[in-house]
Design a protein around this motif. Structure first.
Motif, PDB file in Angstrom:
ATOM      1  N   MET A 116      -2.711   9.956  45.750  1.00  0.00           N
ATOM      2  CA  MET A 116      -1.722  10.933  46.160  1.00  0.00           C
ATOM      3  C   MET A 116      -0.583  10.178  46.831  1.00  0.00           C
ATOM      4  SD  MET A 116      -2.455  14.560  48.082  1.00  0.00           S
ATOM      5  CE  MET A 116      -3.308  13.858  49.436  1.00  0.00           C
ATOM      6  N   LYS A 117       0.652  10.449  46.369  1.00  0.00           N
ATOM      7  CA  LYS A 117       1.812   9.805  46.993  1.00  0.00           C
ATOM      8  C   LYS A 117       3.033  10.702  46.886  1.00  0.00           C
ATOM      9  CE  LYS A 117       3.653   7.046  43.212  1.00  0.00           C
ATOM     10  NZ  LYS A 117       4.099   5.737  42.788  1.00  0.00           N
ATOM     11  N   LEU A 118       4.033  10.367  47.658  1.00  0.00           N
ATOM     12  CA  LEU A 118       5.309  11.064  47.667  1.00  0.00           C
ATOM     13  C   LEU A 118       6.369  10.084  47.201  1.00  0.00           C
ATOM     14  CD1 LEU A 118       7.294  13.325  48.444  1.00  0.00           C
ATOM     15  CD2 LEU A 118       7.152  12.512  50.801  1.00  0.00           C
ATOM     16  N   GLU A 119       7.090  10.453  46.136  1.00  0.00           N
ATOM     17  CA  GLU A 119       8.162   9.611  45.603  1.00  0.00           C
ATOM     18  C   GLU A 119       9.459  10.414  45.579  1.00  0.00           C
ATOM     19  OE1 GLU A 119       9.537   7.511  41.420  1.00  0.00           O
ATOM     20  OE2 GLU A 119       7.542   8.373  41.569  1.00  0.00           O
ATOM     21  N   VAL A 120      10.493   9.877  46.208  1.00  0.00           N
ATOM     22  CA  VAL A 120      11.821  10.490  46.181  1.00  0.00           C
ATOM     23  C   VAL A 120      12.737   9.503  45.475  1.00  0.00           C
ATOM     24  CG1 VAL A 120      13.744  11.385  47.550  1.00  0.00           C
ATOM     25  CG2 VAL A 120      11.380  11.743  48.336  1.00  0.00           C
ATOM     26  N   GLU A 121      13.224   9.880  44.301  1.00  0.00           N
ATOM     27  CA  GLU A 121      14.107   8.996  43.547  1.00  0.00           C
ATOM     28  C   GLU A 121      15.436   8.836  44.289  1.00  0.00           C
ATOM     29  OE1 GLU A 121      14.344  10.509  39.558  1.00  0.00           O
ATOM     30  OE2 GLU A 121      12.220  10.122  39.179  1.00  0.00           O
ATOM     31  N   ASP A 122      16.092   7.701  44.087  1.00  0.00           N
ATOM     32  CA  ASP A 122      17.335   7.393  44.801  1.00  0.00           C
ATOM     33  C   ASP A 122      18.392   8.477  44.642  1.00  0.00           C
ATOM     34  OD1 ASP A 122      16.289   5.026  45.769  1.00  0.00           O
ATOM     35  OD2 ASP A 122      17.196   3.784  44.205  1.00  0.00           O
ATOM     36  N   ALA A 123      18.549   9.016  43.430  1.00  0.00           N
ATOM     37  CA  ALA A 123      19.563  10.056  43.193  1.00  0.00           C
ATOM     38  C   ALA A 123      19.253  11.314  43.999  1.00  0.00           C
ATOM     39  CB  ALA A 123      19.665  10.380  41.706  1.00  0.00           C
ATOM     40  N   ALA A 124      17.982  11.663  44.116  1.00  0.00           N
ATOM     41  CA  ALA A 124      17.593  12.837  44.906  1.00  0.00           C
ATOM     42  C   ALA A 124      17.846  12.577  46.387  1.00  0.00           C
ATOM     43  CB  ALA A 124      16.128  13.174  44.659  1.00  0.00           C
ATOM     44  N   GLY A 125      17.520  11.377  46.838  1.00  0.00           N
ATOM     45  CA  GLY A 125      17.792  11.022  48.226  1.00  0.00           C
ATOM     46  C   GLY A 125      19.271  11.087  48.545  1.00  0.00           C
ATOM     47  N   GLY A 126      20.094  10.600  47.628  1.00  0.00           N
ATOM     48  CA  GLY A 126      21.544  10.662  47.817  1.00  0.00           C
ATOM     49  C   GLY A 126      22.045  12.089  47.862  1.00  0.00           C
ATOM     50  N   LEU A 137      -0.871  19.256  52.692  1.00  0.00           N
ATOM     51  CA  LEU A 137      -1.270  18.434  51.553  1.00  0.00           C
ATOM     52  C   LEU A 137      -2.161  19.176  50.560  1.00  0.00           C
ATOM     53  CD1 LEU A 137      -1.906  14.926  53.133  1.00  0.00           C
ATOM     54  CD2 LEU A 137       0.155  15.805  52.014  1.00  0.00           C
ATOM     55  N   TRP A 138      -2.817  20.241  50.980  1.00  0.00           N
ATOM     56  CA  TRP A 138      -3.666  21.019  50.076  1.00  0.00           C
ATOM     57  C   TRP A 138      -2.873  21.489  48.855  1.00  0.00           C
ATOM     58  CZ3 TRP A 138      -1.968  25.847  48.974  1.00  0.00           C
ATOM     59  CH2 TRP A 138      -1.087  26.434  49.869  1.00  0.00           C
ATOM     60  N   VAL A 156      10.445   6.487  52.691  1.00  0.00           N
ATOM     61  CA  VAL A 156      11.790   6.340  53.251  1.00  0.00           C
ATOM     62  C   VAL A 156      12.727   5.937  52.122  1.00  0.00           C
ATOM     63  CG1 VAL A 156      13.238   5.112  54.902  1.00  0.00           C
ATOM     64  CG2 VAL A 156      10.873   5.690  55.502  1.00  0.00           C
ATOM     65  N   VAL A 157      13.824   6.681  51.979  1.00  0.00           N
ATOM     66  CA  VAL A 157      14.836   6.404  50.965  1.00  0.00           C
ATOM     67  C   VAL A 157      16.192   6.391  51.654  1.00  0.00           C
ATOM     68  CG1 VAL A 157      15.940   7.230  48.849  1.00  0.00           C
ATOM     69  CG2 VAL A 157      13.480   7.464  49.123  1.00  0.00           C
ATOM     70  N   ASP A 158      16.896   5.282  51.551  1.00  0.00           N
ATOM     71  CA  ASP A 158      18.242   5.142  52.106  1.00  0.00           C
ATOM     72  C   ASP A 158      18.317   5.571  53.574  1.00  0.00           C
ATOM     73  OD1 ASP A 158      20.935   4.444  52.049  1.00  0.00           O
ATOM     74  OD2 ASP A 158      21.578   6.364  51.208  1.00  0.00           O
ATOM     75  N   GLY A 159      17.314   5.156  54.347  1.00  0.00           N
ATOM     76  CA  GLY A 159      17.328   5.407  55.784  1.00  0.00           C
ATOM     77  C   GLY A 159      16.804   6.771  56.210  1.00  0.00           C
ATOM     78  N   ILE A 160      16.416   7.627  55.262  1.00  0.00           N
ATOM     79  CA  ILE A 160      15.917   8.969  55.567  1.00  0.00           C
ATOM     80  C   ILE A 160      14.414   9.012  55.269  1.00  0.00           C
ATOM     81  CG2 ILE A 160      16.121  11.443  55.072  1.00  0.00           C
ATOM     82  CD1 ILE A 160      18.681  10.130  56.304  1.00  0.00           C
ATOM     83  N   THR A 161      13.633   9.541  56.208  1.00  0.00           N
ATOM     84  CA  THR A 161      12.195   9.708  56.015  1.00  0.00           C
ATOM     85  C   THR A 161      11.940  11.075  55.393  1.00  0.00           C
ATOM     86  OG1 THR A 161      11.683   8.311  57.913  1.00  0.00           O
ATOM     87  CG2 THR A 161       9.946   9.822  57.168  1.00  0.00           C
ATOM     88  N   TYR A 162      11.228  11.088  54.286  1.00  0.00           N
ATOM     89  CA  TYR A 162      10.785  12.317  53.621  1.00  0.00           C
ATOM     90  C   TYR A 162       9.286  12.391  53.834  1.00  0.00           C
ATOM     91  CZ  TYR A 162      15.342  12.114  51.454  1.00  0.00           C
ATOM     92  OH  TYR A 162      16.696  12.073  51.260  1.00  0.00           O
ATOM     93  N   TYR A 163       8.783  13.543  54.252  1.00  0.00           N
ATOM     94  CA  TYR A 163       7.364  13.621  54.584  1.00  0.00           C
ATOM     95  C   TYR A 163       6.806  15.015  54.350  1.00  0.00           C
ATOM     96  CZ  TYR A 163       8.588  16.058  58.892  1.00  0.00           C
ATOM     97  OH  TYR A 163       9.055  16.983  59.780  1.00  0.00           O
ATOM     98  N   MET A 164       5.484  15.063  54.227  1.00  0.00           N
ATOM     99  CA  MET A 164       4.724  16.307  54.241  1.00  0.00           C
ATOM    100  C   MET A 164       3.724  16.200  55.373  1.00  0.00           C
ATOM    101  SD  MET A 164       3.920  17.308  50.267  1.00  0.00           S
ATOM    102  CE  MET A 164       3.303  18.952  50.676  1.00  0.00           C
ATOM    103  N   GLU A 165       3.587  17.275  56.123  1.00  0.00           N
ATOM    104  CA  GLU A 165       2.601  17.310  57.188  1.00  0.00           C
ATOM    105  C   GLU A 165       1.200  17.346  56.585  1.00  0.00           C
ATOM    106  OE1 GLU A 165       3.027  16.937  60.348  1.00  0.00           O
ATOM    107  OE2 GLU A 165       5.133  17.410  60.703  1.00  0.00           O
ATOM    108  N   GLN A 166       0.251  16.826  57.330  1.00  0.00           N
ATOM    109  CA  GLN A 166      -1.139  16.776  56.895  1.00  0.00           C
ATOM    110  C   GLN A 166      -1.648  18.150  56.465  1.00  0.00           C
ATOM    111  OE1 GLN A 166      -2.999  13.890  56.685  1.00  0.00           O
ATOM    112  NE2 GLN A 166      -4.615  15.114  55.761  1.00  0.00           N
ATOM    113  N   ASP A 167      -1.263  19.195  57.201  1.00  0.00           N
ATOM    114  CA  ASP A 167      -1.796  20.526  56.905  1.00  0.00           C
ATOM    115  C   ASP A 167      -1.167  21.194  55.685  1.00  0.00           C
ATOM    116  OD1 ASP A 167       0.680  21.148  57.993  1.00  0.00           O
ATOM    117  OD2 ASP A 167      -0.103  22.490  59.536  1.00  0.00           O
TER     118      ASP A 167
END
Length: 95
Positions: free
Chosen positions: A1-11, A71-72, A58-69
């Motif tokens: 399980m992972k989180l991927e944010v492409e550069d264009a989306a981050g921009g 992830l379901w 982290v993409v271009d200095g911004i942290t993208y995250y999902m909280e543990q609760d």
């Protein structure tokens, strides 16, 4: 399980939300929308500070995250966030 944010989306998020380096975007489960994993639920985004990170990138200095609760929602799969230039919109894909 992972989180991927492409550069264009981050921009896109950085510009649209006026984000600066060091800020964070929370990806959360919300009621309604067109989610592909659980009918009647989808993913939303908001600028927020993490409490208990389950996944992050982290993409271009911004942290993208999902909280543990939250992830379901991913059902042990990964989330890829991309930007569709033709339709000028964000696409969230659980795979």
């Amino acid at each position: 399980m992972k989180l991927e944010v492409e550069d264009a989306a981050g921009g896109f998020y950085k510009q649209a939300m006026g984000l600066v380096d060091g800020e964070a975007i929370r990806i959360y489960v919300r009621l309604g929308g067109c989610g592909s994993v659980h009918p009647g639920l989808s993913l939303g985004v908001t600028k927020d500070e993490p409490v208990q990170i389950g996944l992050q990138t982290v993409v271009d200095g911004i942290t993208y995250y999902m909280e543990q609760d939250n992830l379901w929602y991913l059902d042990n799969k990964s989330l890829r966030i991309s930007y569709d230039e033709q339709h000028e919109e964000i696409k969230m894909t659980v795979e």
